[in-house]
Design an enzyme around this catalytic site. Structure first.
Site, PDB file in Angstrom:
ATOM      1  N   MET A  65      92.572  45.555  99.657  1.00  0.00           N
ATOM      2  CA  MET A  65      93.073  46.329 100.798  1.00  0.00           C
ATOM      3  C   MET A  65      94.054  45.530 101.643  1.00  0.00           C
ATOM      4  O   MET A  65      95.173  45.943 101.907  1.00  0.00           O
ATOM      5  CB  MET A  65      91.902  46.686 101.749  1.00  0.00           C
ATOM      6  CG  MET A  65      90.914  47.644 101.180  1.00  0.00           C
ATOM      7  SD  MET A  65      91.533  49.330 101.359  1.00  0.00           S
ATOM      8  CE  MET A  65      90.190  50.253 100.620  1.00  0.00           C
ATOM      9  N   LYS A  66      93.572  44.351 102.095  1.00  0.00           N
ATOM     10  CA  LYS A  66      94.279  43.539 103.075  1.00  0.00           C
ATOM     11  C   LYS A  66      95.716  43.233 102.678  1.00  0.00           C
ATOM     12  O   LYS A  66      96.615  43.237 103.510  1.00  0.00           O
ATOM     13  CB  LYS A  66      93.502  42.238 103.261  1.00  0.00           C
ATOM     14  CG  LYS A  66      93.853  41.467 104.490  1.00  0.00           C
ATOM     15  CD  LYS A  66      92.731  40.478 104.869  1.00  0.00           C
ATOM     16  CE  LYS A  66      92.759  39.228 104.009  1.00  0.00           C
ATOM     17  NZ  LYS A  66      91.805  38.203 104.489  1.00  0.00           N
ATOM     18  N   GLY A  67      95.896  42.997 101.378  1.00  0.00           N
ATOM     19  CA  GLY A  67      97.246  42.740 100.898  1.00  0.00           C
ATOM     20  C   GLY A  67      97.801  41.388 101.290  1.00  0.00           C
ATOM     21  O   GLY A  67      97.050  40.433 101.467  1.00  0.00           O
TER      22      GLY A  67
END
Ligand code: B12
Ligand code: B12
Ligand SMILES: Cc1ncc(COP(=O)(O)O)c(C=O)c1O
Ligand SMILES: Cc1ncc(COP(=O)(O)O)c(C=O)c1O
Lengths: 516, 261, 516, 261
Positions: free
Chosen positions: B140-142
């Site tokens: 998610m965080k990338g």
């Protein structure tokens, strides 16, 4: 950074003492002029060009007047007389003085007021040229803005003005705010300003009007792309100090290395010559709105930075006094100081902070110029780069105005393109990472930093007191500054100093002295 | 660092463009070196360093530092000038090519043109435990403000984490009928990343995955060229953003379907 | 440095909360053992060697006992029984267990006291070996002395133990105080300790008893020449944590990377396994007088150093609590923390100072270990070296005990010989130049540094409170530490954890637990 | 930095001793480079840097940093492995030779064996204004705790300072019948120090001083070898102490008189 607890009364006294020191030689300065001042006057009036051997017209003019024993009246006097005798233009008048019949002494009709009147439109234009350049610069600076302080100042010095221009652009692209083009080794001892673009210098590039233009054009172009005003620096120092000040004023330079003492101590230029020249050049500089960079940092390359720290401070007060006497406001005084303490000393970092903060506090409105470690650097570029990291840290923490970035190759060569890049990237990191460090720091009131700052100030105060007593000439001769001894009548260029005759005429200087 | 793709990707034949290193004066060939020789610091050692640099073809050699890095080791900093000229005109570099879509555009195009979620699985393989890189792409965080593939509604991303044997990763990919397999390799001492990657490709061939599922390699010492050489479909180095990877995968999947990429 | 104004009551509460966290899993630890603990017991008794395939005798023994369902009694139980049944030596007994007839369950005469008595001389000798090693180390250290803090800690990691030994010597000659031999990438996941000297590892060198000896011998020799005690470090971490602790104890290592959480989070080792293993290994470590290095610095490689700073502090309190529970005094707790904040952030340097000083204050007697920037380093070695310069400055200013020196090639390769040299020379410069900076500094009480330290502590306190409530297992499973989620029954090595039977026998542990 | 003399001055023939650069594993040939190419940062530029390093004979080239040093300039940091082997055994370096007397011993030996004061004159010549080096040798204060020649009762030292033209220096030396002339050269851009020094030697020959008075050259880029090549009697580099110079001068003067040096 929290102000170090130093006694404001001592500071005020230092300032008063320095004013007396400057005053002590001020009478001499007011009573004398020099060949380079007179050449500058001719330039200001518009005399230009050179003979086929490259000897500038202004040099020939002044040399001839001096040979004829007429220089005591000032070059303007002779020039004005030529105009009165029918020269159609300044150039024609100057050429006549240089290449025409031997200069005649003033005749009965040549009274001061007539001559002054003949020169008046040219005098006005001479000042107007400077004023227009200043306005141009200020408009650009206003429009584009400058970076945050410490301003990042780097040097280019390839010897070839075209390489310099390329490297200046690259430095600006990498983030530099200020580009100084260092001069070739011999220039300060040469009693004329060369002409044209130059491609061969050692340790630097010749300072010429054309070279100034080439670099300024590159920066003019580059600053529009970058949206950040870029500053150009050169040297109003050496035997042609006043002339270069004038050329720089006209070519919109932003800063000039200009010092009341540097040429004396480090170039063995005659003290009388330099002190006269600095006065005139600073009058030009003040009118042009140029920031000076003084050279006290250099003292610590010949003297020890721990023992001689107070000589830097004392000299800064003296430089300030001379600058004030020449009409320069605090805001244009980039007093120099340096991170030069032996890197092997225990607590050298603390001593450096004390010195940097002391200078910052003593000269609060001045755009002081902080110089990197040089003397104690070696060919170990990795250590050198680390040393410069601590230097940058002190610079941002103590709020220095202008920082000449340290180069990891300081002990090796004039900076390469990527040396500058590496320095700029490194400074950007430190400045960002410690942006507000200054707001955080408080100092142990009984600690080494506070003690050191007080000691240095006290010693500077004592030195100034001594200097008042013996006079500046004597102090310089005794080697008080930078461990270098320079007798009042030694060194180069004394033959270019002369007493102003009672009818000495210099309308340009008069106008400059009227500058508010 | 190098942009993983985009930038200068004009691969038409270029005119000759000889370039030299540049320090002080254009084309002066200035180069800085440092190295250690296994001898005690001495005038002879310094001379050995000078000859070493000359052996590399440098002229005007300056040994600017000789430091006793140990009783029997000297560390040198050297400057010199090299005559080397590179014809920049002939240099061609394979670069990952794909349209530059935003994450939103990527999702839209998958929805419209593929009509199904794209399935990918990734891992840091072998004994390598550096997950930060693969996490940056998948989680998610990338990375650097660019969201990871888990966050794309039209991607289905599995991150097996670190120290995953090649066959475990391949098995998982086969079981799930993945579109792409993402291999991360960070430890590179004595080329262990190449070795691991070669082994992965051999296994992929053995299992018939090679040429079917997209095989992506990434890591700090990976570039597209190396990945192609090793048999991957693409390689991604430092600074890669998740959207770069998503763009590449979608580009290739569309290409395969003959759709305009 | 002046103490930051943080609330001692909050600190005390953190400590109390952490003790409760440790306590919460303490019951589990006391009721269980692991295959590696049992192997360590066999080693301590003197069992050694391997079969022709290189499988260590202790592994075969323990595996067999486990397969036979007898491990719940402890390996010592079986070993003692073999002695009672006539084995002349420990080795003979262990070989019988490993390679002889299938292990028999205890018979009627095999009561605990008899077995314990049979083992008693060996138990005493097991402890005596550790004690003698400790005395040897302490005598050397006493005689030769150590350098000033921060102690300079460097890593060697060629993969080849002979190169490592050469590089360790060179590092010591250059000024390093502490040499850590990094392990090969895969070792922590391997459930046995390899045997002999090794020359092929990736990213590091295998930890074996023989490799420990080779490096220690090199350092023993070198320290006499240098007149300065040299410390050796390895890793008591991974699946063989207790065994390596024991081998290190015997081979006079000075420090061990040993952490209650690292293996769980970064090697995906089962939480139960690691928590049991850490207890036993720390008992050994405490007896041996070895300093542990915990791994909280690693959290900031996967989590953000600004956001997750408090998890480091919370984890340090927990590690401390576990260490206390295992009898380790503060003086042996080298809690880890790091300079890992994004170098591009404004005021990152201030945040780093706040964190470094906070940790220093929270753990005043602990030989805390300060780790350099790693994650945000790139292949630009010049910038990296400068970043490490600021790191060294924070290290000396905040009085860190142990400093792992940053390497300019952090983002490139395992350190080269000269990378270490450059780092040591650079650290020596910074430590000397800023030796007493800490005594000078005071902080703006309303400034960023003070605010940040307080915030981090408050968040750590809140996190510890939460962790007490939910229990450590759950917190780890939720990804509270290092952004990594590890369920209680996931990961590697769970199969090696077993419940101690009511008659579980471990006289070595008993003796260790009696250590004052 | 290199000791100007003493140290390893065993010049007997040595056995072959092949050495290679060493980073990670003995003899791995590891070398670090940095340089700038006049092209914008891009994947192609990075490839150009790789080829540049290969041009220097490096293998396993790793371009670890590509930085935009300007719009049209990229700065590179590169690591690679070189096969170069230097035979350390055959390396011979001319070294300044003299007994290692203390200042007191030097004075004593002058008094006893020469019976007159040794006269030397020094300057930083040409347009070079760097006096710190020559001052360190000549002035009372000296260098690194070692007193300068002015402080030796049996030396008579004249320091002409900076920016002294070669002929002025030579004239002064001739007038005073000096024993030695000390030339300092610090600025070295485009080899101006060599040029200046060559010119000095030409002048010295023209005036018949060469071969009569001892000619010493010093500076940060000077070593004994270079000085000999240029026609001086000795060369002194960074770290030189006044007593090194005094020792050399006395050694040579004694040698000339046939006295045991
Ligand atoms: C963080 C870190 C760790 C953490 C890892 C935590 C974790 N869970 O990942 C910890 C502390 C555990 C660790 C341990 C070790 N490490 Co480590 N570590 C690093 C460090 C500092 C940063 C790596 C990193 O996270 N970079 C940031 C990410 C975002 O960058 P990246 O990986 O390049 O990923 C980007 C691209 O490459 C790409 N990408 C990466 N993978 C993939 C995959 C695909 C498919 C795609 C499309 C893209 C892609 O996208 C990412 C985003 O842009 C580096 C040094 C450095 N500054 O590089 C050392 C480093 C990588 N480690 C190293 C070593 C040796 C180790 C150890 C082996 C040391 C030891 N013996 O104990 C151990 C063991 C690890 C193991 N078994 O593998 C060496 C490797 C040397 C070499 N060249 O071989 C380095 C270079 C440090 C050094 N100089 O010694 N390490
Ligand atoms: C101090 C200094 C100055 C001072 C000089 C003050 C003075 N009166 O000497 C000032 C500030 C005035 C100055 C000015 C300039 N400098 Co300057 N300066 C330096 C600096 C920082 C230190 C030099 C030094 O003093 N070293 C310490 C002494 C003790 O070392 P040393 O000279 O090597 O001497 C030792 C030995 O070599 C030997 N030795 C030396 N001479 C002799 C002679 C004999 C006979 C013997 C036996 C031994 C001997 O003994 C000494 C003691 O061990 C160097 C950078 C550096 N860190 O090296 C730049 C440096 C030398 N300067 C440089 C330049 C370019 C200049 C300028 C030309 C710049 C400009 N355009 O304005 C000017 C002009 C000077 C000129 N006309 O020559 C460059 C030279 C580049 C190059 N390789 O060509 C340098 C390297 C800086 C740089 N990276 O750009 N400089
Ligand atoms: C004030 C000042 N002027 C001039 C110079 C440069 O010397 P030169 O006059 O020889 O160009 C410096 C050197 O840094 C200086 O500080
Ligand atoms: C506590 C701890 N254990 C171990 C390691 C090393 O990892 P491994 O167990 O894979 O050797 C580290 C890494 O720095 C660590 O901090």
């Amino acid at each position: 950074m929290e102000a170090l607890p130093i006694d404001p009364a001592v500071v005020a006294e230092c300032r008063a003492l320095a004013a007396r020191v400057a005053d002590g030689v001020g009478r001499f300065i007011q009573a004398h002029s020099t060949v380079s001042i007179e050449r500058t006057v001719l330039r200001a009036y518009g005399a230009h060009g050179a003979d086929p051997d490259g000897v500038p017209l202004v040099n020939t003019c002044v040399a001839r007047l001096q040979a004829a024993g007429q220089l005591g009246l000032g070059a303007a006097h002779a020039l004005g007389r030529e105009l009165l005798r029918g020269a159609a233009t300044i150039q024609e008048a100057a050429e006549a003085l240089a290449y025409g019949a031997p200069p005649e002494p003033p005749g009965p009709g040549d009274n001061l007021e007539t001559i002054r009147r003949a020169l008046a439109p040219y005098t006005a234009e001479a000042l107007a040229v400077i004023d227009r350049s200043r306005e141009h610069r200020e408009a650009d600076r206003e429009r584009l803005g400058t970076g945050p302080t410490p301003l990042k100042y780097v040097i280019v010095a390839t010897g070839n003005i075209y390489d310099d221009a390329d490297q200046a652009r690259a430095a600006a692209q990498a983030g530099a705010d200020i580009i100084a083009v260092i001069r070739s080794t011999a220039q300060s001892l040469i009693d004329y300003v060369p002409i044209g673009a130059t491609t061969e210098g050692y340790g630097g590039t010749w300072a010429t009007q054309e070279n100034f233009r080439i670099v300024r054009a590159a920066l003019d172009d580059e600053q529009e792309r970058l949206g950040r005003y870029l500053q150009q620096v050169n040297y109003s120092s050496g035997l042609c100090m006043p002339e270069i000040a004038y050329l720089a004023a006209v070519e919109r330079l932003d800063m000039l290395l200009n010092d009341a003492m540097y040429g004396i101590l480090f170039r063995d230029i005659n003290p009388r010559r330099t002190l006269c020249d600095q006065y005139f050049s600073r009058r030009v500089i003040a009118r042009a709105g140029i920031v000076i960079n003084t050279g006290e940092d250099n003292y610590l390359t010949t003297a020890d930075a721990v023992e001689a720290a107070h000589t830097v401070v004392a000299s800064q007060f003296i430089n300030e006094a001379f600058a004030h006497a020449a009409g320069l406001p605090d805001e244009l005084m980039g007093l120099g100081h340096a991170f030069e303490i032996d890197k092997g000393l225990e607590d050298s970092f603390l001593l450096e902070i004390a010195q940097a903060q002391l200078v910052r506090q003593l000269f609060p409105k001045h755009p002081i110029k902080w110089m990197p470690a040089t003397k104690h650097k070696t060919g170990d570029i990795f250590l050198a780069h680390r040393v410069d990291g601590l230097y940058d840290l002190v610079g941002v923490a103590t709020g220095q105005s202008i920082e000449l970035l340290g180069m990891m190759t300081e002990a090796i060569h004039n900076p390469y393109l990527h040396d500058r890049f590496v320095a700029i990237k490194g400074a950007d990191y430190v400045f960002r990472a410690a942006r507000h460090l200054g707001d955080e720091l408080r100092w142990n009131p009984d600690g080494l930093v506070v003690r050191r700052a007080r000691e240095v100030l006290a010693s500077a105060h004592a030195l100034l007191r001594e200097t008042v007593e013996e006079g500046l000439w004597s102090a310089i001769a005794r080697g008080v500054f930078a461990d270098v001894k320079r007798p009042e009548t030694g060194g180069r260029g004394l033959e270019g100093v002369f007493a102003r005759a009672p009818e000495y005429l210099n309308p340009v200087l008069e106008a400059l002295e009227e500058t508010p | 660092m190098s942009p993983p793709h985009g930038g200068d990707d004009d691969t038409r034949k270029r005119a000759a463009q000889p370039i030299r290193a540049y320090g002080d004066r254009m084309g002066d060939g200035a180069v800085q070196l440092s190295f250690t020789l296994p001898v005690a610091a001495s005038a002879r050692a310094k001379e050995a360093a000078r000859r070493y640099a000359e052996g590399l073809g440098l002229k005007h050699v300056l040994v600017t530092a000789m430091e006793a890095a140990g009783r029997e080791f000297s560390f040198f900093v050297v400057y010199g000038k090299s005559d080397i000229v590179i014809d920049y005109g002939v240099i061609e570099v394979p670069e990952v090519k794909s349209a530059e879509r935003t994450p939103k555009e990527i999702n839209d195009v998958i929805k419209k043109q593929l009509g199904r979620r794209v399935v990918v699985v990734g891992a840091c393989t072998g004994s390598d435990a550096h997950t930060v890189g693969i996490d940056a792409i998948l989680n998610m965080k990338g990375f650097a403000g660019d969201y990871g593939l888990e966050r794309y509604p039209w991607f289905e991303a599995y991150n097996l984490g670190s120290q995953v044997p090649n066959d475990v990763l391949l098995q998982k990919a086969i079981d799930q009928r993945d579109d792409a397999i993402l291999v991360s390799q960070v430890v590179t001492q004595r080329d262990v990343h190449r070795e691991n990657s070669r082994h992965f490709i051999d296994e992929a061939k053995r299992r018939g995955v090679h040429g079917k599922q997209l095989l992506l390699l990434g890591g700090p010492r990976v570039d597209h060229k190396l990945a192609l050489e090793l048999g991957f479909d693409a390689g991604f180095g430092p600074g890669t953003k998740p959207s770069d990877v998503a763009n590449f995968i979608v580009h290739r999947l569309l290409q395969r379907r003959g759709a305009p990429p």
